[in-house]
Write an enzyme that holds these catalytic residues in place. Structure first.
Site, PDB file in Angstrom:
ATOM      1  N   TYR A 298      42.909  74.912  23.780  1.00 11.06           N
ATOM      2  CA  TYR A 298      42.177  76.183  23.632  1.00 11.06           C
ATOM      3  C   TYR A 298      42.147  76.591  22.161  1.00 11.06           C
ATOM      4  O   TYR A 298      41.074  76.909  21.627  1.00 11.06           O
ATOM      5  CB  TYR A 298      42.860  77.251  24.484  1.00 11.06           C
ATOM      6  CG  TYR A 298      42.162  78.591  24.499  1.00 11.06           C
ATOM      7  CD1 TYR A 298      41.137  78.861  25.404  1.00 11.06           C
ATOM      8  CD2 TYR A 298      42.540  79.605  23.623  1.00 11.06           C
ATOM      9  CE1 TYR A 298      40.512  80.102  25.431  1.00 11.06           C
ATOM     10  CE2 TYR A 298      41.920  80.846  23.641  1.00 11.06           C
ATOM     11  CZ  TYR A 298      40.908  81.091  24.553  1.00 11.06           C
ATOM     12  OH  TYR A 298      40.289  82.325  24.581  1.00 11.06           O
TER      13      TYR A 298
ATOM     14  N   SER B  35      38.923  83.097  19.121  1.00  8.06           N
ATOM     15  CA  SER B  35      40.095  83.801  19.649  1.00  8.06           C
ATOM     16  C   SER B  35      41.139  83.911  18.557  1.00  8.06           C
ATOM     17  O   SER B  35      41.218  83.042  17.667  1.00  8.06           O
ATOM     18  CB  SER B  35      40.689  83.021  20.824  1.00  8.06           C
ATOM     19  OG  SER B  35      41.940  83.577  21.181  1.00  8.06           O
TER      20      SER B  35
HETATM   21  P1  NAD Z   1      36.217  85.360  32.135  1.00 12.26           P
HETATM   22  O1  NAD Z   1      36.948  84.253  32.806  1.00 12.26           O
HETATM   23  O2  NAD Z   1      36.174  86.696  32.797  1.00 12.26           O
HETATM   24  O3  NAD Z   1      34.750  84.919  31.787  1.00 12.26           O
HETATM   25  C1  NAD Z   1      34.419  83.612  31.396  1.00 12.26           C
HETATM   26  C2  NAD Z   1      33.037  83.272  31.937  1.00 12.26           C
HETATM   27  O4  NAD Z   1      32.662  81.985  31.473  1.00 12.26           O
HETATM   28  C3  NAD Z   1      32.995  83.253  33.472  1.00 12.26           C
HETATM   29  O5  NAD Z   1      31.933  84.053  33.930  1.00 12.26           O
HETATM   30  C4  NAD Z   1      32.804  81.780  33.784  1.00 12.26           C
HETATM   31  O6  NAD Z   1      32.089  81.531  34.970  1.00 12.26           O
HETATM   32  C5  NAD Z   1      32.049  81.307  32.553  1.00 12.26           C
HETATM   33  N1  NAD Z   1      32.161  79.870  32.392  1.00 12.26           N
HETATM   34  C6  NAD Z   1      33.296  79.117  32.436  1.00 12.26           C
HETATM   35  N2  NAD Z   1      33.004  77.825  32.319  1.00 12.26           N
HETATM   36  C7  NAD Z   1      31.657  77.737  32.206  1.00 12.26           C
HETATM   37  C8  NAD Z   1      30.762  76.639  32.081  1.00 12.26           C
HETATM   38  N3  NAD Z   1      31.202  75.370  32.024  1.00 12.26           N
HETATM   39  N4  NAD Z   1      29.442  76.905  31.995  1.00 12.26           N
HETATM   40  C9  NAD Z   1      28.991  78.174  32.063  1.00 12.26           C
HETATM   41  N5  NAD Z   1      29.797  79.255  32.169  1.00 12.26           N
HETATM   42  C10 NAD Z   1      31.121  79.027  32.264  1.00 12.26           C
HETATM   43  O7  NAD Z   1      36.915  85.510  30.714  1.00 12.26           O
HETATM   44  P2  NAD Z   1      36.697  86.547  29.497  1.00 12.26           P
HETATM   45  O8  NAD Z   1      38.030  87.080  29.192  1.00 12.26           O
HETATM   46  O9  NAD Z   1      35.559  87.473  29.734  1.00 12.26           O
HETATM   47  O10 NAD Z   1      36.359  85.515  28.332  1.00 12.26           O
HETATM   48  C11 NAD Z   1      35.117  85.441  27.696  1.00 12.26           C
HETATM   49  C12 NAD Z   1      35.288  84.700  26.394  1.00 12.26           C
HETATM   50  O11 NAD Z   1      36.171  85.429  25.540  1.00 12.26           O
HETATM   51  C13 NAD Z   1      35.903  83.305  26.536  1.00 12.26           C
HETATM   52  O12 NAD Z   1      35.233  82.411  25.655  1.00 12.26           O
HETATM   53  C14 NAD Z   1      37.329  83.511  26.096  1.00 12.26           C
HETATM   54  O13 NAD Z   1      37.911  82.323  25.619  1.00 12.26           O
HETATM   55  C15 NAD Z   1      37.146  84.555  25.022  1.00 12.26           C
HETATM   56  N6  NAD Z   1      38.362  85.304  24.734  1.00 12.26           N
HETATM   57  C16 NAD Z   1      38.924  86.075  25.692  1.00 12.26           C
HETATM   58  C17 NAD Z   1      40.099  86.761  25.389  1.00 12.26           C
HETATM   59  C18 NAD Z   1      40.804  87.608  26.420  1.00 12.26           C
HETATM   60  O14 NAD Z   1      41.929  88.030  26.151  1.00 12.26           O
HETATM   61  N7  NAD Z   1      40.176  87.906  27.552  1.00 12.26           N
HETATM   62  C19 NAD Z   1      40.664  86.672  24.110  1.00 12.26           C
HETATM   63  C20 NAD Z   1      40.046  85.873  23.165  1.00 12.26           C
HETATM   64  C21 NAD Z   1      38.880  85.195  23.474  1.00 12.26           C
END
Ligand code: NAD
Length: 256
Positions: A162, A147
């Site tokens: 995080y 991130s």
């Molecule tokens: P999201 O919450 O929509 O998806 C996250 C997924 O991870 C969910 O389906 C959840 O069930 C799964 N998950 C959580 N804990 C888990 C576990 N212990 N075991 C298995 N699965 C698990 O969020 P997103 O925005 O799609 O994020 C996806 C990735 O992108 C994450 O790693 C997040 O940190 C990263 N990210 C997101 C952003 C943003 O702005 N959305 C920015 C930077 C990084």
């Protein structure tokens, strides 16, 4: 030894279940472009449903399993099952993760451990299991979501644990790049800026999206597919000489 890239490759996508998430968008994009997909998330039923949908829509092999990425035994069993059901694995997209907006002075040990265990230990657990298969095939790709928070010390929604875990993901990918290169396996991180999903405390309002976009050179928040496109490139046949890198997909939020 260089093994050629398979014509019908298979990718494991973690965090694939979330309805508006990056994992589902990425799995869908990859299936549309001919990748067989192994889907892993907490909710095995949701993964199985998505796998059935992707098989029906795009004709690829698809299978979904439930596992908590923190649980090494569950991860082992889940990847074993994906391998049994799908063509040989070529790639892994580590997308599962959780946010954490708790201010540092209010942070307790449980929250620190929860976030570190899902966002860093989880990436290690799945990567190690999948890497064992990739090195045997002589070609492989691992991409993990870090991130911009790792680089800027938070600043979008989530705070210290995080940022620390996501910085750890960058170190983990660099180290895997160094150890696995001789087996034809690449490992890279992607550092997204703010993406329009529900992870930042729920669905973003238009006002919040405008606020987040104010810091960006490209004046909009990102879409899950902006990240899916970068993942597709980094796990593809043409990216075989890119390893140990962090690709910032963030509308210009961070430059280094
Ligand atoms: P999201 O919450 O929509 O998806 C996250 C997924 O991870 C969910 O389906 C959840 O069930 C799964 N998950 C959580 N804990 C888990 C576990 N212990 N075991 C298995 N699965 C698990 O969020 P997103 O925005 O799609 O994020 C996806 C990735 O992108 C994450 O790693 C997040 O940190 C990263 N990210 C997101 C952003 C943003 O702005 N959305 C920015 C930077 C990084």
């Amino acid at each position: 030894m260089t093994t050629s890239f398979p014509t019908s490759p298979t990718v494991v996508v973690t965090g694939a279940a979330s309805l508006r998430g990056i994992g589902r968008a990425t799995a869908t994009r990859l299936a549309e472009h001919g990748w067989n997909v192994g889907l892993l998330d907490l909710d095995g039923g949701a993964c199985a449903d998505l796998a059935a949908e992707l098989h029906d829509r795009f004709g690829v092999e698809a299978h979904g399993v439930g596992a908590d990425v923190v649980d090494r035994g569950a991860v082992q069993a889940a990847v074993d099952e994906l391998e049994a059901k799908l063509p040989p694995l070529t790639a892994l997209a580590n997308i599962a993760g959780v946010s954490s907006p708790v201010p540092y002075l209010e942070l307790d040990a449980d929250e620190w451990r929860r976030v570190m265990s899902i966002n860093l230990d989880g990436v290690h657990n799945v990567s190690q299991r999948v890497a064992q298969s990739l090195v045997r095939s002589g070609v492989g790709r691992i991409v993990s979501l870090s991130s911009v928070s790792a680089q800027r010390g938070g600043g979008t929604f989530s705070k210290t644990p995080y940022s620390v875990a996501k910085a750890g993901v960058i170190g983990l990918m660099r180290s895997l790049a160094r150890e696995l290169g001789e087996f034809g396996v690449t490992a890279n991180a992607i550092a997204p800026g703010p993406i329009d999903t529900d992870i930042m405390g729920g669905t973003l309002t238009d006002e919040r999206k405008e606020e987040l976009a104010e810091d960006l050179l490209i004046r909009r928040v990102g879409t899950p597919d902006d990240i899916g496109a970068a993942i597709e490139f980094l796990i593809g046949a043409d990216a075989g000489w890119i390893t140990g890198q962090t690709l910032n997909v963030d509308g210009g939020l961070y430059m280094h």
